[in-house]
Motif scaffolding. Structure first.
Motif, PDB file in Angstrom:
ATOM      1  N   ILE C  50     -21.383 -15.529  31.535  1.00  0.00           N
ATOM      2  CA  ILE C  50     -20.492 -15.215  30.222  1.00  0.00           C
ATOM      3  C   ILE C  50     -21.576 -14.961  29.002  1.00  0.00           C
ATOM      4  N   LYS C  51     -22.458 -15.888  29.154  1.00  0.00           N
ATOM      5  CA  LYS C  51     -23.509 -15.856  27.998  1.00  0.00           C
ATOM      6  C   LYS C  51     -24.332 -14.758  28.127  1.00  0.00           C
ATOM      7  N   VAL C  52     -24.861 -14.531  29.262  1.00  0.00           N
ATOM      8  CA  VAL C  52     -25.510 -13.327  29.392  1.00  0.00           C
ATOM      9  C   VAL C  52     -24.929 -11.913  28.995  1.00  0.00           C
ATOM     10  N   LEU C  53     -23.483 -12.132  29.304  1.00  0.00           N
ATOM     11  CA  LEU C  53     -22.761 -10.615  29.359  1.00  0.00           C
ATOM     12  C   LEU C  53     -22.410 -10.404  27.781  1.00  0.00           C
ATOM     13  N   THR C  54     -22.248 -11.654  27.012  1.00  0.00           N
ATOM     14  CA  THR C  54     -21.899 -11.424  25.531  1.00  0.00           C
ATOM     15  C   THR C  54     -23.257 -11.647  24.795  1.00  0.00           C
ATOM     16  N   GLY C  55     -24.516 -11.715  25.289  1.00  0.00           N
ATOM     17  CA  GLY C  55     -25.606 -11.552  24.585  1.00  0.00           C
ATOM     18  C   GLY C  55     -26.053 -12.986  23.866  1.00  0.00           C
ATOM     19  N   VAL C  56     -25.546 -14.076  24.488  1.00  0.00           N
ATOM     20  CA  VAL C  56     -25.835 -15.226  23.811  1.00  0.00           C
ATOM     21  C   VAL C  56     -27.162 -15.488  24.340  1.00  0.00           C
ATOM     22  N   GLU C  57     -27.472 -15.313  25.588  1.00  0.00           N
ATOM     23  CA  GLU C  57     -28.773 -15.407  26.145  1.00  0.00           C
ATOM     24  C   GLU C  57     -29.093 -14.303  26.894  1.00  0.00           C
ATOM     25  N   PRO C  58     -30.481 -13.847  26.715  1.00  0.00           N
ATOM     26  CA  PRO C  58     -30.785 -12.461  27.603  1.00  0.00           C
ATOM     27  C   PRO C  58     -30.992 -13.013  28.912  1.00  0.00           C
ATOM     28  N   SER C  75     -26.719  -9.562  20.906  1.00  0.00           N
ATOM     29  CA  SER C  75     -26.249 -10.496  20.243  1.00  0.00           C
ATOM     30  C   SER C  75     -24.768 -10.528  20.379  1.00  0.00           C
ATOM     31  N   PRO C  76     -24.121 -11.429  20.076  1.00  0.00           N
ATOM     32  CA  PRO C  76     -22.639 -11.729  20.346  1.00  0.00           C
ATOM     33  C   PRO C  76     -22.204 -10.577  19.534  1.00  0.00           C
ATOM     34  N   GLN C  77     -22.606 -10.255  18.259  1.00  0.00           N
ATOM     35  CA  GLN C  77     -21.855  -9.124  17.605  1.00  0.00           C
ATOM     36  C   GLN C  77     -22.202  -8.071  18.246  1.00  0.00           C
TER      37      GLN C  77
END
Lengths: 359, 325, 504
Positions: C50-58, C75-77
């Motif tokens: 999920i973090k990858v999908l939402t741009g928290v982690e590349p 990024s999340p934004q």
């Protein structure tokens, strides 16, 4: 070759490296621009000169820095050290004052070389007041769960009020000569205050390095939760750090009030919180807590006073140095901070990538 | 309806407590010292706390974002010293005053940027700001400088009579705080900036994820704090007609105390400037009671303010726990 | 290959953190108007995905395709701008401002330069009406239940971000049944509007109630994507827990040897031990020479039980007796003195002290037991740490390395060493093998049995059923924060899975 590089690196990574470099730079500056700085003479069997002044003046700050180091290492801060100095100085000088209470007495009695309380009791009361202040801070932080900044800010401001309360708003003057000894006396040609610093430093060093307290303090500063899970009372560790800081402030108050033969509750120990934080961050302890070095903080205090005395010899007034010191503290904090290091590393890495060979 | 009243009480509990305490303290003072019952004594509160009110308003915003500004007293001292020095040189107040305000804003932007972009804790940055500002003031002048400028004298000495109260008056600078209060109430409640300030204080991460301009808002808040401090510095130098680096010692705690007593949480996100007004008034009332008493010495105020802050931090955490349940 | 119905295709996603391979070559796809469950134990890689999908982690490797176009989420934004919205378990809204502001702040209507509160409230009301919710939008969000807050979060993501993909991360964990049903109504409605929904949960009932497809992750790898209707529950649990008996026969042998010891003494006894909101009253006992396994799905109360016994939390009902003595004060220090040790679940936050050396980390608990003034000499510290480095096979050039630089498995061994150094009688291991490689896992399992052989009692908590089966002499199964059953070691894995799933 291979052995040399790690050695160099080890020296560079030692906590004392950068502080000593800074100190050396100031000394070199002095050697070039103020050669008289290193002159040490002997008058009446005492050493005197700028270097001795540095040590004598820096003594209270070195003491406060010792306590502040432990507090900052737990991840906290003590903004009240200046006020603690004032409270303990007020305590000592009031007890000496021959006119305890509101008696009407003549100036002769007031200015007589006597004391109202035995000297040992004065010293004990002095230390007791400081320890109590530190304990109070420690309670608020560890048991009251108030942020260290707010908890000690309260004493920072209210403390000067308490000191004035103790002296009844008077500027105290001490004519009792034995009390002068702490800040002005000499043993074997060296100022008494230096010996006091050495003794307290050794005490602190033994306390933190020869018991498990030092390890626990670092552990609390790095990861309080893991520390708690390991069966260590992080509350008591914090309580100890603040109490010890109060103790150090008290001795600093003793030396300072002895040095100036009195106590002005509004001005004694002014801005010591700034300088103590400065000394500690120069010594490489992070504001977020963790690893600390007592010796490096002491060197930090020395740097501050060498710099200050150097400026004095150039005729720069003390108050004018305040602004410069404030900026320097921020710069040093930024230099040591993880965040800046990461950014610097990134820049270096990028450069390395650009110039380095591609695989 | 009962539900609404309950919500109202929960939402405004701290503020109501503060107002109640102010009323109680003031009436207690009035009972003890009948002279305090005169309207003028009430208006004196505004005269005496003119600059404290202004810095506390700025501080309220800063604390709502979960920050702190310890530099306010230093900024007041610097403004007083700098404006005195400029006025002594014969420069017109019309230039000096805006210059001081610009200096305050610039100072706030600098501190805010360091906090936001270099991730240094607010209390460290603003503590250094405090020492820096005092140091600069001492560089400008090592002793107190007297202001003889006619405009400043006019502002300092002209009484403004209060309608409906015979003989009651305040001075012109005392009006700035209340005016600023109105502006800030508007800012806090009717602009995106104000609402963002609250959002950031509650949860900065959330505010960021909601796409709100967190960095810009935080820096603006510190800039506004700097502006308020400079404004307070001008008011301060008008009331004393002099400037000096050692002025306003410990006023940062007075301001923080007023804000906290006014129901703003040090943990951020909760609070409003109306509460701060009453916090400042409580502070002022305690001082005037001490003055009326006469036998109690001035240092009791400092101790009292410290103790009061501590008590209110305690009350806040109680309220917080109640609300959580 | 790509299904034209897919709005999202993630291919070959790989992501590693220092010491941990969090995701390895994972594929994931989402269709329009589909509710897609993402399932796996803690550390399986759900949240990293999920973090990858939402741009928290590349991601380290792999590609993300949205609506047929390759995208890079910065990024999340940015992910929100792309139409990917997330509603977290801990709601990412501000509880102190009003509901209306939470829905529209940043896009609020203005009138004469100031916020038009009237219009703002009307718009917010309308947005909530779409979800069939009617509340006073002028109240602070914090005055409402978590369920409502979640709806508000959903409303914001629809209103402001015009979401195409909605990620619901454990949305129901603090909702009661009515609230959950209400949420499901909303989900069905959104589904009807063509929004793709990723639903992360550990409630299997709900997976079967609402989802169309299921993707299972385990240990950072994709187990598979299945149609919900064609995957029986027991099979699903099997896939989550990994029922593949491969390595480690010798571990089983070691266990058999332990079985023969019959002169066990009772050490720990809990009667009705419980804490409201944490775990319901539980009876439980632990003897010498014994490994008791705790099996249960995520959220079944495994860690809570460990924390109660170790004294991190203070129970409000029942009693805990150790060697016949009733415990009255609950704290880690107290437990330490009673010979209880806990290797906590969250290694990083609760276990290691990253900036201390291996040596210091190892002696930490021992030193805590000795107190402030009986400080181990440096020589003794080296002796102790060296002993355990060798005993546990911690791979490091020297005991003076910082713990944060070690791999996950070695960090776990350091924590184990910390507690073994105190010579505990009772050892609670909460997920000791999570996120570490297979070899290290086998070593730790073997060690557990050896320790039991020496006479220690061990409470072994793991989300890997095989591991529990292999190492435990007895197995306690937890379900919904309650003890569901207790089995002896010859139990069939299938039985345990059925108990965990609530099928008797």
């Amino acid at each position: 070759m291979k052995n040399n590089i790690p050695l160099l690196k080890r020296v560079r990574e030692n906590r004392l490296f950068w502080p000593l470099v800074a100190l050396a730079l100031i000394f070199i500056f002095d050697a070039i621009f103020a050669p008289g700085f290193f002159k040490i003479g002997i008058v009446e069997g005492h050493l005197f000169g700028n270097l001795i002044d540095v040590f004598n003046n820096a003594a209270p700050l070195m003491l406060v820095s010792l306590g502040m180091t432990l507090v900052i290492a737990t991840g906290g801060v003590d903004l009240s050290v200046g006020a603690v100095i004032a409270i303990s100085a007020a305590m000592g000088t009031v007890l000496i004052n021959p006119a305890l209470g509101n008696e009407l007495i003549t100036n002769d009695i007031l200015a007589a070389n006597t004391t109202n309380t035995p000297l040992w009791l004065v010293v004990m009361a002095d230390l007791g007041a400081g320890v109590l202040c530190g304990f109070w801070n420690g309670l608020l932080v560890s048991r009251g769960k108030i942020s260290p900044m707010v908890a000690t800010l309260i004493l920072m401001v209210a403390g000067r009020g308490i000191a004035q309360l103790i002296t009844n708003g008077q500027i105290m003057t001490v004519y009792y000569t034995p009390y002068w000894w702490f800040g002005n006396g000499f043993i074997w040609g060296l100022p008494v205050s230096i010996y006091i610093v050495v003794v307290v430093f050794l005490l602190a060093w033994v306390l933190v390095r020869k018991t498990s307290i030092g390890l626990f303090i670092e552990s609390v500063g790095i990861n309080p939760k893991s520390t708690y899970y390991s069966g260590i009372s992080e509350k008591n560790i914090k309580l100890f750090a603040y109490t010890f800081c109060g103790f150090c402030g008290a001795i600093a108050g003793l030396i300072l009030s002895s040095y100036i033969h009195g106590c002005d509750a509004n001005n004694i120990g002014l801005n010591y919180e700034l300088d103590a934080i400065f000394a500690v961050v120069i010594g490489g302890t992070l504001m977020s807590g963790g690893r600390f070095s007592l010796l490096a903080s002491v060197v930090g205090a020395l740097i501050i006073w060498t710099f200050t005395i150097t400026m004095y010899t150039f005729g720069v007034p003390a108050n004018a140095l305040l602004a410069g010191r404030a900026v320097l503290v921020l710069v040093v904090i930024l230099l040591y901070s993880d965040y800046t290091r990461r950014i610097l590393n990134k820049i270096v890495e990028q450069k390395g990538l650009r110039h380095g060979p591609t695989n | 309806m009962a539900q609404r009243i309950k919500f109202f009480l929960i939402n405004n509990g701290p503020l109501l407590t503060t107002i109640t305490i102010f009323v109680l303290v003031y009436f207690a003072g009035g009972r003890l010292y009948p002279a305090m019952q005169k309207p003028q004594v009430f208006f004196n509160l505004f005269i005496n706390t003119a600059s404290l009110l202004i810095v506390s308003i700025g501080m309220t915003f800063v604390i709502i974002t979960k920050g702190i500004d310890l530099s306010v007293a230093g900024m007041i001292a610097l403004t007083s010293a700098a404006s005195a020095a400029l006025l002594v040189k014969g420069i017109s107040p019309v230039i000096v005053m805006p210059l001081m305000l610009l200096m305050g804003i610039a100072f706030g932007i600098a501190m805010g940027s360091i906090i936001q972009y270099l991730k240094v804790e607010p209390f460290i940055v603003t503590l250094m700001g405090l020492f820096f500002a005092r140091g600069m003031a001492y560089i400008i002048t090592l002793s107190s400088l007297t202001i003889k400028d006619p405009v400043y004298r006019y502002l300092a000495l002209t009484k403004v009579h209060i309608p409906f109260f015979e003989k009651a008056y305040v001075y012109i600078p005392s009006l700035i705080g209340p005016l600023l209060l109105v502006v800030v109430i508007y800012l806090a409640n009717f602009t995106r900036f104000g609402r963002t300030v609250y959002a950031i204080g509650n949860n900065e991460q959330s505010a960021l994820l909601m796409g709100l301009p967190v960095a810009r808002t935080k820096i603006t808040v510190y800039a506004f704090g700097g502006f308020c401090s400079a404004l307070a510095g001008i008011v301060f130098s008008i009331s004393l007609l002099s400037g000096y680096g050692g002025y306003a010692p410990g006023m940062e705690l007075d301001a923080i105390a007023s804000v906290v007593i006014g129901g703003t949480m040090l943990t951020g996100g909760v609070g409003n400037v109306i509460g701060t007004l009453f916090g400042v008034l409580i502070n002022g009332t305690i001082v005037s009671i001490l003055q009326f008493n006469g036998t109690l010495s001035s240092w009791w105020t400092r101790i009292g303010v410290g103790a009061l802050t501590l008590i209110f931090i305690g009350i806040q955490s109680l309220f917080y726990m109640k609300k959580k349940n | 290959m790509a299904d034209p119905q897919n709005i999202l295709n993630m291919r070959g996603i790989t992501k590693s953190f220092p010491g941990v391979l969090a995701l390895e070559n994972v594929d994931f796809s989402l269709r329009k108007g589909e509710v897609h469950a993402l399932i796996g134990e803690n550390g399986a890689g759900k949240s990293t995905l999920i973090k990858v999908l939402t741009g928290v982690e590349p991601p380290d490797e792999g590609s993300i395709e949205l609506d047929g176009k390759l995208i890079q989420v910065r990024s999340p934004q940015h992910s929100q701008e792309l139409g990917i919205s997330t509603v977290y378990q801990e709601i990412n809204l501000c509880t102190n401002i009003s509901v209306a502001e939470n829905i529209l702040l940043g896009y609020e209507p203005h009138r004469f330069g100031s916020i038009d509160w009237k219009k703002l409230n009307i718009l917010a009301c309308q947005a909530l009406k779409k979800l069939d919710i009617d509340i006073d939008v002028t109240q602070p969000l914090g005055n409402f239940s978590v369920a409502i807050q979640q709806m508000v979060a959903i409303a914001r993501s629809l209103e402001v971000a015009s979401a195409k993909i909605l990620i619901l991360d454990e949305p129901t964990s603090s909702l009661d049944i009515n609230e959950t049903n209400r949420l499901f109504d909303v989900i069905r409605k959104l589904k009807g509007e063509g929004i793709g929904i990723i639903f992360i949960t550990h409630f299997l009932d709900q997976v079967y109630q609402i989802t169309d497809r299921i993707t299972v992750l385990r240990n950072g790898r994709l187990v598979g994507t299945y149609h919900t209707a064609s995957l029986p529950r027991v099979e699903l649990i099997g896939k989550m827990l990994g029922r593949s008996l491969t390595e480690l026969d010798e571990v089983s042998k070691a266990k058999l040897m332990g079985e023969h010891k019959k002169d066990r003494q009772r050490l720990v006894e809990a009667k009705g031990l419980g804490l409201k909101g944490s775990i319901e009253p539980i009876d439980f006992e632990l003897s010498t020479n014994e490994v008791v396994g705790i099996a249960g799905l995520l959220g079944s109360g495994r860690t809570e039980m460990a924390n109660l016994i170790f004294g991190i939390d203070t129970p409000d009902t029942g009693s805990l007796t150790i060697r016949g003595e009733k415990i009255t004060r609950f704290s880690p220090l107290e437990s330490l003195e009673n010979g209880i040790a806990l290797c906590p679940e969250d290694r990083k936050a609760e276990g290691i002290v990253g900036d201390l050396t291996i040596r210091e980390n190892i002696i930490l608990a021992l030193q805590a037991r000795y107190g402030w003034f009986k400080f181990l000499t440096t020589q003794k510290q080296y002796e102790v740490s060296q002993k355990y480095i060798e005993l546990l096979g911690i791979v490091t050039p020297s005991p003076d390395q910082l713990v944060k630089n070690l791999s996950g498995g070695n960090q776990q061994k350091v924590i184990l060493a910390r507690w073994l150094a105190t010579d505990p009688q009772v050892l609670i291991l909460d997920e000791p093998t999570r996120g570490i490689d297979v070899g290290a896992k086998a070593e730790i399992q073997k060690l557990v049995l050896e320790l039991a052989e020496e006479g220690k009692s061990i409470l072994f908590i793991s989300s890997e059923l095989d591991e529990v089966l292999r190492t435990s002499h007895r197995i306690v199964v937890l379900r919904d924060r309650k003890k569901a059953a207790e089995y002896s070691s010859d139990v069939n894995g299938q039985t345990i899975i059925q108990t965990m799933a609530g099928i008797s």
